[in-house]
Enzyme design. Structure first.
Site, PDB file in Angstrom:
ATOM      1  N   HIS A  89       0.800  -1.230   0.000  1.00 54.36           N
ATOM      2  CA  HIS A  89       0.000   0.000   0.000  1.00 54.36           C
ATOM      3  C   HIS A  89       0.827   1.271   0.000  1.00 54.36           C
ATOM      4  CE1 HIS A  89      -3.934  -1.948   0.876  1.00 54.36           C
ATOM      5  NE2 HIS A  89      -3.177  -2.838   1.495  1.00 54.36           N
TER       6      HIS A  89
ATOM      7  N   LYS B 240      -8.861  13.542   4.601  1.00 48.28           N
ATOM      8  CA  LYS B 240      -7.939  12.413   4.583  1.00 48.28           C
ATOM      9  C   LYS B 240      -6.939  12.629   5.717  1.00 48.28           C
ATOM     10  CE  LYS B 240      -6.916  13.682   0.248  1.00 48.28           C
ATOM     11  NZ  LYS B 240      -7.091  12.454  -0.485  1.00 48.28           N
ATOM     12  N   ARG B 241      -6.100  11.622   6.021  1.00 46.59           N
ATOM     13  CA  ARG B 241      -5.050  11.834   7.012  1.00 46.59           C
ATOM     14  C   ARG B 241      -4.208  13.045   6.599  1.00 46.59           C
ATOM     15  NH1 ARG B 241      -4.227   7.794  11.150  1.00 46.59           N
ATOM     16  NH2 ARG B 241      -2.363   8.995  11.654  1.00 46.59           N
TER      17      ARG B 241
ATOM     18  N   LYS C  55       0.318  14.450   1.052  1.00 45.42           N
ATOM     19  CA  LYS C  55      -1.054  14.704   0.604  1.00 45.42           C
ATOM     20  C   LYS C  55      -1.297  16.202   0.360  1.00 45.42           C
ATOM     21  CE  LYS C  55      -2.885  10.625   3.071  1.00 45.42           C
ATOM     22  NZ  LYS C  55      -3.533   9.759   2.058  1.00 45.42           N
TER      23      LYS C  55
ATOM     24  N   THR D  14      -8.826   6.257  -1.941  1.00 44.20           N
ATOM     25  CA  THR D  14     -10.164   5.705  -2.095  1.00 44.20           C
ATOM     26  C   THR D  14     -11.208   6.785  -1.794  1.00 44.20           C
ATOM     27  OG1 THR D  14      -9.862   4.829   0.136  1.00 44.20           O
ATOM     28  CG2 THR D  14      -9.676   3.262  -1.688  1.00 44.20           C
TER      29      THR D  14
ATOM     30  N   LYS E  58     -14.960   7.780  -3.491  1.00 52.07           N
ATOM     31  CA  LYS E  58     -16.206   8.051  -2.751  1.00 52.07           C
ATOM     32  C   LYS E  58     -16.788   9.398  -3.166  1.00 52.07           C
ATOM     33  CE  LYS E  58     -14.166   5.334   0.871  1.00 52.07           C
ATOM     34  NZ  LYS E  58     -13.253   5.328   2.030  1.00 52.07           N
TER      35      LYS E  58
HETATM   36  O1  NBX Z   1      -3.869   2.599   1.651  1.00 54.57           O
HETATM   37  C1  NBX Z   1      -3.258   3.783   2.119  1.00 54.57           C
HETATM   38  C2  NBX Z   1      -2.612   4.515   0.952  1.00 54.57           C
HETATM   39  O2  NBX Z   1      -1.932   5.656   1.415  1.00 54.57           O
HETATM   40  C3  NBX Z   1      -3.702   4.911  -0.021  1.00 54.57           C
HETATM   41  O3  NBX Z   1      -3.158   5.522  -1.154  1.00 54.57           O
HETATM   42  C4  NBX Z   1      -4.490   3.659  -0.435  1.00 54.57           C
HETATM   43  O4  NBX Z   1      -5.614   4.019  -1.180  1.00 54.57           O
HETATM   44  C5  NBX Z   1      -4.961   2.891   0.798  1.00 54.57           C
HETATM   45  C6  NBX Z   1      -5.633   1.588   0.436  1.00 54.57           C
HETATM   46  O5  NBX Z   1      -4.845   0.856  -0.451  1.00 54.57           O
HETATM   47  N1  NBX Z   1      -2.330   3.447   3.170  1.00 54.57           N
HETATM   48  C7  NBX Z   1      -2.714   3.511   4.438  1.00 54.57           C
HETATM   49  O6  NBX Z   1      -3.847   3.867   4.740  1.00 54.57           O
HETATM   50  N2  NBX Z   1      -1.789   3.133   5.362  1.00 54.57           N
HETATM   51  C8  NBX Z   1      -2.005   3.077   6.681  1.00 54.57           C
HETATM   52  O7  NBX Z   1      -3.054   3.408   7.174  1.00 54.57           O
HETATM   53  C9  NBX Z   1      -0.897   2.581   7.566  1.00 54.57           C
HETATM   54  C10 NBX Z   1      -1.210   2.238   8.855  1.00 54.57           C
HETATM   55  C11 NBX Z   1      -0.205   1.793   9.698  1.00 54.57           C
HETATM   56  C12 NBX Z   1       1.095   1.699   9.236  1.00 54.57           C
HETATM   57  C13 NBX Z   1       1.396   2.041   7.936  1.00 54.57           C
HETATM   58  C14 NBX Z   1       0.391   2.481   7.098  1.00 54.57           C
HETATM   59  N3  NBX Z   1       2.070   1.247  10.060  1.00 54.57           N
END
Ligand code: NBX
Ligand code: IMP
Length: 825
Positions: A367, A557-558, A563, A665, A669
């Site tokens: 991811h 978003k985060r 971003k 994502t 939405k």
């Molecule tokens: O995963 C996200 C990506 O940044 C997005 O682009 C993508 O759409 C989404 C689904 O594939 N990654 C993400 O949300 N990562 C985390 O939340 C995360 C949580 C804990 C960690 C590392 C990453 N240790």
């Protein structure tokens, strides 16, 4: 009738209004233990949830029985995160009893909306990755696929965000405080998970080397099951989350010494394993407890998977035909070493045989390509916490490198594909472990998958050119349109029927309606209704009055530098300046809406939030832009808030530095709900552009290739760019001189420095002008409501392919090789 014993009579499980009313009243007394006089709104939520849950149980057990009967291949989605949000509306809509339950509550003098609002939001995830897992569960159940989610039942979900004096403050999210009516505790489903200890080498009866992991500390994993209702209620799958329990054995030592308090302390310590979700998206904390969480849930899940398999199969040869295990990022990648350990040490399989089974069973989804987010655990930590696994990882690595070497690879290649990073303190590269232990490895958008091949996994890709494949993310249309946007959902159904809820590609039939004036008018009316709801929320939460006639420009978003919320803020300040400078221009009124959490230790992200709040304070009370510009940063972004924001957006901000957002994502939405996108050619934005057509999206800025070249070259000088762009310079000077922070004029020095001396790693300055021009094009279009709505309709109508049903169908046929098991009618 079913001969099985049903504790509650059938009439109490009817799906009509009267039956619901009766069971809510009965549950209130006999399950919740209150009478109608004493019942609080939460009691009514609890009794309603139990009442609805009762209607799931028979179908749930039937689904499980059918899987056994068919000896079906199961999919196991291992994920450290499941961001499921609330379940009430989801269950009602997927069971098709929304109306009946609404009426039943009505008859009890209650409103469904109020009851729904009593449910805490299950935030067992950080962001996109966790929400994707939840959308996938919905799609697997809807498609009738035998899919199980496995994760951790965190006592505390992602922190609750509040703003104090504009700064983010984190509060514990105790979502289980009032109980969780959806889950079934399974105190009898309990597996030991071991840590620490040492490995003893012995010889088996044949004189072969064997290994014993001994003197370990043990923790128990206890199962909690939540039913996952597919749309239509036919298939009901299981989400099994593990909770840590102390073993009774290890505190007896202390107990016998009479140190009772010490024994209890030990118990609390071992139960800390499932206490709290780590709030670090992207960057990794690298903490021992986090590593232990990963092993804890992976080990328990594998034990459960093997237990289920072995109930009806002997040996393990058929495991890859009966179980597909998907690793959601590398968080459960230790499972590869764990399955090897179970097969080799416990079940005495030959190494090669076990490795073949392991590889054919696992697959891995990546991811992120951000280097700081790639998990790499220090060898010293792995060695200490999981000594046997460290040996197994060395063995996997040794055999693998030998094979690579046999193909005459050079030393540089060997060091790059190795499971061990030898630079600095030695670390285990979990991505490489996941890659070589899997038969398929996928990225989450077309662009991201190509970049995986060119960057982090370039050498492994050369070794295994067939392994990397793409599975572009998707979202469930049930939650993200049908449940959360009733006005638009009803409008769509009135024209094309309700088939789109299961088969989102049917939205295509709406395309001609873009030319239909009446439809456009109704489409606008639906949007307006959603905007009113959000405007009311903004009023309540922030005491900021926003006009529903203004363009709702949304970035949710985060908070992360890549971003680029900062780019949005700079454009907002520039627009603010323009509006103040030229009061005669016919400006499009804009409401800038932000929401998102920053990792508690991510200072730049927290400072960005404070900046948004500071700028909002100045802008929102400036009479010269009254009615023209408002800024709203909503606290505590979560699934529930997203369900209100997405339907109300006019414009969707997807402005990451190209090459950095794996997919996104939220972009899907928002577009599905009729927002137009302003965005870079990053992640799934590329595919959204292809789907909606370049004339129906605002693409701007550097491409991934250009951004990469600029970032890695040394020719880029952000200072020159700033000097040559007066509006940008002015915005930055205002921030730097304390216009928004008179109480602390230097507050934003770190942000300014990152964009100047820091070299602007995220290319905010490089993309600023293009972004501003794109916003001008957006405003021009918004002035023409008919043209705008045409494009909005086309966006909604073009999003069919982004259903997570499509994504899951691709995983099922191209990676998992599983098929639906549908109930007999
Ligand atoms: O995963 C996200 C990506 O940044 C997005 O682009 C993508 O759409 C989404 C689904 O594939 N990654 C993400 O949300 N990562 C985390 O939340 C995360 C949580 C804990 C960690 C590392 C990453 N240790
Ligand atoms: P699991 O899938 O093994 O976790 O089992 C879930 C539930 O399925 C059990 O509690 C049983 O009710 C049921 N079950 C377990 N084994 C079988 C079987 O062999 N055939 C049919 N149902 C089973």
């Amino acid at each position: 009738m079913d001969a099985r014993y049903n504790p509650r009579s059938l009439e109490h499980r009817g799906l009509d209004t009267e039956a619901f009313k009766r069971s809510f009243l009965e549950g209130l007394v006999y399950t919740v233990g209150k009478d109608t006089r004493a019942a609080t709104r939460r009691d009514w939520f609890t009794t309603s949830a139990f009442g609805v849950r009762d209607r799931l149980v028979d179908r749930w057990m039937e689904t499980t029985r059918n899987y056994y009967k068919a000896d079906a291949k199961r999919v196991y989605y291992l994920s450290l995160e499941f961001l499921i949000g609330r379940l009430m509306t989801n269950s009602l809509a997927n069971l098709g009893v929304m109306q009946a339950v609404g009426d039943a509550l009505d008859g009890l003098g209650l409103r469904l909306g109020d009851i729904v609002d009593m449910e805490p939001d299950a935030a067992l995830g950080n962001g996109g990755l966790g929400r994707l897992a939840a959308c996938f569960l919905d799609s697997m159940a809807t498609l009738g696929l035998p899919g199980y989610g496995y994760g951790i039942r965190y006592e505390f979900g992602l922190f609750e965000q509040r703003f104090e004096h504009g700064w983010q403050v984190e509060h514990p999210e105790h979502w289980l405080q009032f109980g969780n009516p959806w889950e079934f505790p399974r105190p009898e489903i309990l597996y030991p998970v071991q840590f620490y200890g040492r490995v003893e080498e012995t010889r088996d009866s044949m004189g072969e080397r064997a290994y014993k992991w001994i003197d370990t500390e043990r923790v128990l994993a206890m199962a909690f099951d939540t039913p996952v209702v597919g749309y239509g209620g036919k298939t009901i799958n299981t989400l099994r989350l593990w909770s840590a329990r102390a073993t009774s054995d290890f505190h007896f030592g202390h107990f016998n010494d009479g140190d009772y308090m010490k024994a209890v302390e030990q118990k609390i310590l071992s139960e800390n394993l499932s206490r709290v979700l780590y709030p670090n998206d992207a960057t990794d904390a690298g903490r021992e407890l986090r590593f232990k969480q990963e092993y804890f849930f992976t080990s328990a899940s594998l034990q459960d998977i093997l237990r289920r398999y072995s109930q009806h199969h002997s040996g393990f040869d058929l495991l890859p035909e009966k179980a597909a295990i998907q690793l959601n990022d590398t968080h459960p990648a230790i499972g590869i070493a764990e399955l090897m350990r179970l097969l080799v040490d416990k079940h005495a399989l030959q190494w090669e045989h076990a490795w073949d089974i392991t590889q054919r069973t696992f697959s891995y989804t990546n991811h992120t390509l951000l280097p700081e987010a790639l998990e790499a655990w220090p060898v010293r930590l792995v060695e200490r916490v999981l000594p046997r696994h460290m040996q197994i990882i060395y063995e996997i690595n040794g055999r693998f490198l030998q094979k690579v070497q046999a193909r005459k690879s050079d030393a540089a290649t060997l060091s790059k594909v190795s499971l061990i990073d030898e630079n600095g303190d030695r670390r285990v590269r979990m991505g490489n472990l996941a890659f070589i232990g899997s038969h398929k490895v996928n990225g989450v958008s077309g662009l991201h998958t190509e970049l995986m091949k060119q960057t982090v996994f370039a050498d492994l890709h050369t070794e295994f050119p067939e392994r990397i494949n793409n599975k572009t993310n998707g979202i469930t249309p049930r939650r993200w349109l049908h449940q959360s946007n009733k006005p638009l959902s009803d409008l769509i159904t009135s024209r094309i029927g309700s088939g789109w809820i299961r088969n989102l590609e049917e939205l295509e039939a709406l395309k001609p309606r873009a030319e239909d004036e009446v439809f456009r008018e109704e489409f606008r009316r639906a949007k307006r209704q959603n905007k009113k709801r959000l405007a009311a929320l903004i009023g309540r939460e922030l005491n900021v009055e926003v006009s529903v006639d203004s363009m709702f420009d949304v970035q949710v978003k985060r908070i992360h530098e890549y971003k680029r919320q900062l780019l949005n803020v700079l454009q907002t300040i520039a627009l603010y300046n323009d509006m103040r400078d030229s009061q005669t221009v016919n400006w499009v009124p804009v409401t800038k809406i932000f929401a998102g959490k920053a990792a508690p230790s991510y200072h730049m992200a927290k400072l960005t939030l404070k900046l948004i709040n500071d700028v909002a304070k100045v802008v929102n009370q400036d009479p010269s832009v009254r009615g023209l510009l408002k800024i709203a940063l909503l606290p505590n972004y979560n699934v529930t808030l997203a369900e209100i924001i997405m339907p109300a957006a006019d414009l969707s901000e997807q402005i990451s530095t190209a090459g950095m957002e794996a997919s996104g994502t939220g972009n899907m939405k928002l577009a599905l709900n009729g927002a137009l996108t302003i965005g870079t050619l990053d992640g799934a934005n590329v595919e959204i552009r292809d789907a909606v057509g370049p004339e129906n999206i605002f693409i701007f800025g550097l491409t991934a290739e250009e951004a990469g070249a600029l970032r890695h070259g040394n020719a880029y000088n952000p200072r020159d760019v700033i000097a040559a762009n007066p509006p940008l310079k002015r915005a930055l000077d205002m921030i730097a001189s304390g216009v928004f922070s008179p109480d602390d004029p230097h507050r934003y020095r770190p942000l300014i420095q990152a964009l100047t001396d820091g070299g602007d790693s995220f290319l905010v300055t490089a993309d600023f002008q293009a972004y501003r021009e794109a916003h001008e094009a957006v405003a021009d279009l918004y002035r023409n409501p008919d043209q705008w709505t045409r494009k909005a309709v086309i966006n909604t109508a073009s999003m069919g392919w982004f259903s997570s049903d499509r994504t899951i169908a691709e995983y099922a046929s191209e990676i998992w090789n599983v098929e639906p098991v549908l109930p007999e009618e």
